[in-house]
Design an enzyme around this catalytic site. Structure first.
Site, PDB file in Angstrom:
ATOM      1  N   CYS A 175      14.360 -31.279  -9.147  1.00  0.00           N
ATOM      2  CA  CYS A 175      13.630 -32.515  -8.451  1.00  0.00           C
ATOM      3  C   CYS A 175      14.492 -33.838  -8.828  1.00  0.00           C
ATOM      4  CB  CYS A 175      12.064 -32.612  -8.627  1.00  0.00           C
ATOM      5  SG  CYS A 175      11.156 -31.295  -8.432  1.00  0.00           S
TER       6      CYS A 175
ATOM      7  N   ARG B  84      19.980 -31.960  -7.843  1.00  0.00           N
ATOM      8  CA  ARG B  84      18.757 -31.568  -8.642  1.00  0.00           C
ATOM      9  C   ARG B  84      17.753 -30.676  -7.884  1.00  0.00           C
ATOM     10  NH1 ARG B  84      18.431 -35.175 -13.161  1.00  0.00           N
ATOM     11  NH2 ARG B  84      16.166 -34.871 -13.280  1.00  0.00           N
TER      12      ARG B  84
ATOM     13  N   TRP C  90      12.850 -28.998  -6.226  1.00  0.00           N
ATOM     14  CA  TRP C  90      13.357 -27.848  -6.573  1.00  0.00           C
ATOM     15  C   TRP C  90      11.915 -27.297  -7.191  1.00  0.00           C
ATOM     16  CZ3 TRP C  90      12.714 -24.907 -11.393  1.00  0.00           C
ATOM     17  CH2 TRP C  90      13.549 -23.900 -11.127  1.00  0.00           C
TER      18      TRP C  90
ATOM     19  N   ASN D  24       8.398 -35.469 -10.587  1.00  0.00           N
ATOM     20  CA  ASN D  24       9.520 -34.601 -11.256  1.00  0.00           C
ATOM     21  C   ASN D  24       8.927 -34.063 -12.724  1.00  0.00           C
ATOM     22  OD1 ASN D  24      11.480 -33.010 -12.300  1.00  0.00           O
ATOM     23  ND2 ASN D  24      12.740 -34.726 -12.820  1.00  0.00           N
ATOM     24  N   GLY D  25       8.499 -32.832 -12.775  1.00  0.00           N
ATOM     25  CA  GLY D  25       7.914 -32.213 -13.932  1.00  0.00           C
ATOM     26  C   GLY D  25       6.839 -31.252 -13.725  1.00  0.00           C
TER      27      GLY D  25
ATOM     28  N   GLU E 184      32.238 -17.329 -18.203  1.00  0.00           N
ATOM     29  CA  GLU E 184      32.096 -18.547 -17.283  1.00  0.00           C
ATOM     30  C   GLU E 184      32.658 -18.202 -15.941  1.00  0.00           C
ATOM     31  OE1 GLU E 184      30.703 -20.927 -17.428  1.00  0.00           O
ATOM     32  OE2 GLU E 184      31.769 -22.383 -16.227  1.00  0.00           O
TER      33      GLU E 184
ATOM     34  N   LYS F 145      30.406 -18.420 -12.503  1.00  0.00           N
ATOM     35  CA  LYS F 145      30.914 -19.416 -11.569  1.00  0.00           C
ATOM     36  C   LYS F 145      30.846 -18.497 -10.376  1.00  0.00           C
ATOM     37  CE  LYS F 145      30.249 -22.489 -12.876  1.00  0.00           C
ATOM     38  NZ  LYS F 145      30.117 -22.925 -14.138  1.00  0.00           N
TER      39      LYS F 145
ATOM     40  N   GLU G 223      26.950 -17.684  -9.227  1.00  0.00           N
ATOM     41  CA  GLU G 223      26.103 -18.675  -8.766  1.00  0.00           C
ATOM     42  C   GLU G 223      26.569 -19.394  -7.678  1.00  0.00           C
ATOM     43  OE1 GLU G 223      25.542 -22.059 -11.562  1.00  0.00           O
ATOM     44  OE2 GLU G 223      27.548 -21.979 -12.283  1.00  0.00           O
TER      45      GLU G 223
ATOM     46  N   HIS H  98      32.539   1.250 -23.327  1.00  0.00           N
ATOM     47  CA  HIS H  98      31.228   1.489 -23.962  1.00  0.00           C
ATOM     48  C   HIS H  98      30.361   1.525 -22.845  1.00  0.00           C
ATOM     49  CE1 HIS H  98      32.799   1.640 -27.827  1.00  0.00           C
ATOM     50  NE2 HIS H  98      33.644   0.501 -27.420  1.00  0.00           N
TER      51      HIS H  98
ATOM     52  N   LYS I  26      20.749 -28.527 -10.710  1.00  0.00           N
ATOM     53  CA  LYS I  26      21.786 -28.926 -11.701  1.00  0.00           C
ATOM     54  C   LYS I  26      21.143 -29.216 -13.180  1.00  0.00           C
ATOM     55  CE  LYS I  26      25.772 -30.653 -12.766  1.00  0.00           C
ATOM     56  NZ  LYS I  26      26.836 -29.730 -12.774  1.00  0.00           N
TER      57      LYS I  26
HETATM   58  O1  M6R Z   1      23.282 -29.895 -18.427  1.00  0.00           O
HETATM   59  P1  M6R Z   1      23.501 -28.557 -19.419  1.00  0.00           P
HETATM   60  O2  M6R Z   1      24.913 -28.590 -19.746  1.00  0.00           O
HETATM   61  O3  M6R Z   1      22.528 -28.650 -20.570  1.00  0.00           O
HETATM   62  O4  M6R Z   1      23.233 -27.482 -18.561  1.00  0.00           O
HETATM   63  C1  M6R Z   1      23.149 -26.079 -18.800  1.00  0.00           C
HETATM   64  C2  M6R Z   1      23.095 -25.254 -17.737  1.00  0.00           C
HETATM   65  O5  M6R Z   1      21.876 -25.425 -17.057  1.00  0.00           O
HETATM   66  C3  M6R Z   1      24.268 -25.167 -16.491  1.00  0.00           C
HETATM   67  O6  M6R Z   1      25.600 -25.260 -17.556  1.00  0.00           O
HETATM   68  C4  M6R Z   1      24.246 -24.106 -15.604  1.00  0.00           C
HETATM   69  O7  M6R Z   1      24.385 -22.914 -16.170  1.00  0.00           O
HETATM   70  C5  M6R Z   1      25.048 -24.523 -14.553  1.00  0.00           C
HETATM   71  N1  M6R Z   1      24.445 -24.076 -13.217  1.00  0.00           N
HETATM   72  C6  M6R Z   1      26.488 -24.000 -14.556  1.00  0.00           C
HETATM   73  O8  M6R Z   1      27.438 -24.063 -13.694  1.00  0.00           O
END
Ligand code: M6R
Length: 609
Positions: A2, A27, A74, A100-101, A481, A485, A488, A504, A604
């Site tokens: 949010c 967010r 969110w 937000n929270g 990673e 990527k 997501e 395995h 985010k």
């Molecule tokens: O702000 P942060 O680096 O603590 O965030 C951690 C994860 O939430 C963040 O890296 C998330 O996995 C991203 N969507 C990756 O692209």
């Protein structure tokens, strides 16, 4: 999790709020809304969908009034419906709020309020705050807010309007980020700096249990009991253009292309004349650093992948034993931390709730905390003993890109720094490594300007349902990673594995439908073994897409597709290998007609546990 922005001043609030929401949309983007006060009336416009869609179907950006609050959601409590979108209004229609929270005691409060005849319109936890404010309102919204906050348990960043007091905007914070922006005859509240960077660079960070009252000319901060607090005003160094798309179709692509600059800025002033110079930044004495016997790194998501690469660097070069922990798991297993342990927290946002909770756990056990953070003034930074910034600039795309590579850079220079201190590497060796490190930005530039093969591969495989990403040694976290990527932003199921683990289990998945992306720059350690793994995939009809070093002719013969990266040292090559993986994910998402900046269900910055 949010986004909130609020405005009070001489200008029309709504366009400023809509503009800010677009910058905060990373967010949360399941619904959004605005509330302003006009002629002592609260007006609310809200709907489900992304800001641009809502703008097209409501009066959203045209609302009158010079004071307003807004929110992009969110969802946590209650489905994605118009009713559950913020702002929420009390029964009298005089008070509106954005939040937000998570309000943890919302069920008890709701029950109590229903008994007092309050009528609820949504299924959110947030709405209880609007009714609590109404219940406590006696002609002073600041007083009502203070009383309401004393009844609430949980996390909140709040913006509050009351139509009977159209010259005051109330803000409050506990465990969810909220900043105040100070302008000339106008003031702002926001979840994050990019939302208001266009209007002001003067920022106050609200701390837990603090409230603020904003008028167009004044901002005062008090604690929850009404005691005035003298707050420091911070000057933000970020340039407002960094928070724009700058001619790119998406933030993700822009941020991928920003990596050479981001890395240069992250290195600036830290590596000079063949030395790593971190002593002044690290708030730990040489004596404290020498005492470190073991490092535990806590992080989530992409930052956790950076941590795994950091483990490799620190063990290989500085000879310090390292353990990497998911921040979300750390505090649930009574971790062994002693005075010889340094805990490093890695976080782009500095607000990830699980990482914050992990460092609190470590602090209780008397560990020193060093964090690697991108957003200055964030909660994790404020709770750490020491911080090393990544100078990536604002990262707006939900998929982390430039934050990841700058985290790798900070980990690398921290490793060199510790290696010098512990004398595991001599001066000449460190100097040589720095020379190679310095080459990275130019090498990345070359890679970014030559993405034809990646676009072609994205187009061929965009409709596949699964993909495997394999790597060994330091290239294993890079493979993880790459898989994250792709999944997501394109919603293709992707897994990262250490290449040798394939036999395995995952090898059972290989058939002619399965693209397997190998991260296999030439090295003296594992390269030959990975060639064997490529053979294993090919023998089972799989498709081998290989990220390889530029002069590698062997790979050309074996792979279905080779993506070449410039030559560098083993660990530094792995940083270069990130670029094609990011571009591949981006182009696949775009080819599938998806918006890579706003992947479904994601936010985010995950500020709830
Ligand atoms: O702000 P942060 O680096 O603590 O965030 C951690 C994860 O939430 C963040 O890296 C998330 O996995 C991203 N969507 C990756 O692209």
């Amino acid at each position: 999790m949010c986004g909130i922005i609020g405005y009070i001043g001489k200008s029309k609030a709504a366009p400023i709020l809509v503009d800010g929401l677009k910058r905060l949309e990373y967010r949360g983007y399941d619904s959004a809304g605005i509330s302003t006060i006009n002629n002592r009336n609260i007006i609310v416009e809200k709907d489900i969908g992304k800001i641009n869609e809502i703008e097209g179907k409501t009066n959203f950006s045209k609302l009158d009034g010079n004071i307003g609050i807004s929110h992009c959601r969110w969802g946590t409590h209650g489905k994605i419906t118009r009713e559950n979108a913020h702002p929420h209004v009390d029964c009298s229609g005089k008070i509106s709020i954005v939040h937000n929270g998570i309000i943890e005691n919302f069920s008890e409060l709701k029950e109590m309020l229903i008994k007092k005849d309050h009528k609820f319109k949504s299924l959110t936890d947030t709405e209880v705050i609007a009714h609590l404010l109404e219940e406590n309102y006696n002609g002073d919204i600041e007083q009502a807010a203070r009383k309401a906050l004393q009844q609430i348990e949980g996390s909140y960043a709040l913006g509050i309007l009351c139509s009977d007091e159209p010259n005051r905007l109330i803000a409050a914070r506990n465990e969810s980020p909220l900043i105040l922006g100070l302008g000339k005859n106008e003031n702002f509240i926001a979840s994050d700096v990019p939302a208001i960077l266009k209007y002001t660079k003067k920022i106050i960070y609200l701390e837990n249990n603090e409230m603020a009252v904003l008028t167009d000319k004044n901002v005062s901060v008090k604690d929850i009991n009404g005691k005035v607090i003298d707050k420091k005003i911070h000057k933000i160094e970020w340039n407002s253009e960094l928070a724009e798309k700058g001619g790119f179709e998406h933030y993700m692509l822009k941020e991928i292309h920003e990596q050479p600059r981001a890395i240069t800025e992250t290195l600036n002033g830290r590596v000079e004349n063949g030395n790593v110079n971190l002593s002044e930044e690290i708030n730990l004495s040489e004596q404290e650093l020498r005492k470190i016997k073991r490092i535990v790194i806590v992080a989530c998501g992409t930052s956790w992948h950076a941590a795994l690469a950091g483990e490799f660097m620190l063990e290989e070069l500085a000879k310090i034993p390292v353990e990497v922990e998911y921040a979300s798991e750390f505090r649930y297993r009574n971790p062994i931390i002693d005075e010889g342990t340094l805990v490093i927290a890695i976080s782009q946002s500095g607000e990830t709730a699980d990482t914050l909770a992990a460092i609190r756990e470590a602090k209780e056990k008397n560990a020193k905390i060093l964090s690697i953070i991108n957003v200055k003034g964030s909660s994790i930074e404020r709770e750490s003993d020491s911080v090393l910034y990544t100078y990536a600039g604002p990262e707006i795309g939900v998929a982390s890109t430039k934050a990841f590579t700058t985290q790798l850079i900070v980990l690398y220079i921290f490793t060199l720094f510790m290696s010098g201190l512990r004398k595991t590497l001599d001066k000449e060796k460190i100097k040589g490594l720095i020379e190679r490190l310095r080459k990275l930005p130019l090498q990345m530039d070359a890679l970014l300007n030559n993405d034809e093969e990646i676009r072609k591969i994205a187009d061929i495989y965009k409709s596949r349902k699964n993909a495997l990403f394999l790597g060994r040694g330091v290239n294993f976290p890079i493979a993880l990673e790459g898989a994250l990527k792709l999944k997501e932003v394109s919603y293709i199921h992707a897994e990262g594995y250490p290449a040798a683990e394939m036999k395995h289990g995952p090898i059972a998945l290989i058939d002619k439908e399965m693209p397997v992306v190998f991260v296999a720059p030439k090295d003296i350690y594992t390269y030959k073994k990975v060639l064997g793994n490529i053979e294993e995939v090919k023998a089972r009809g799989g498709i081998a897409i290989v990220i390889a070093t530029e002069d590698d002719k062997e790979i050309k013969k074996k792979a279905d597709h080779a993506i070449y990266i410039p030559k560098n040292l083993y660990t530094l090559s792995s940083i270069l290998a990130v670029i094609p993986l990011q571009l591949l994910a981006y182009y696949v998402a775009v080819d599938r007609g998806l918006d890579p900046d706003k992947p479904r269900n994601l936010s985010k910055s995950v500020t709830v546990e």
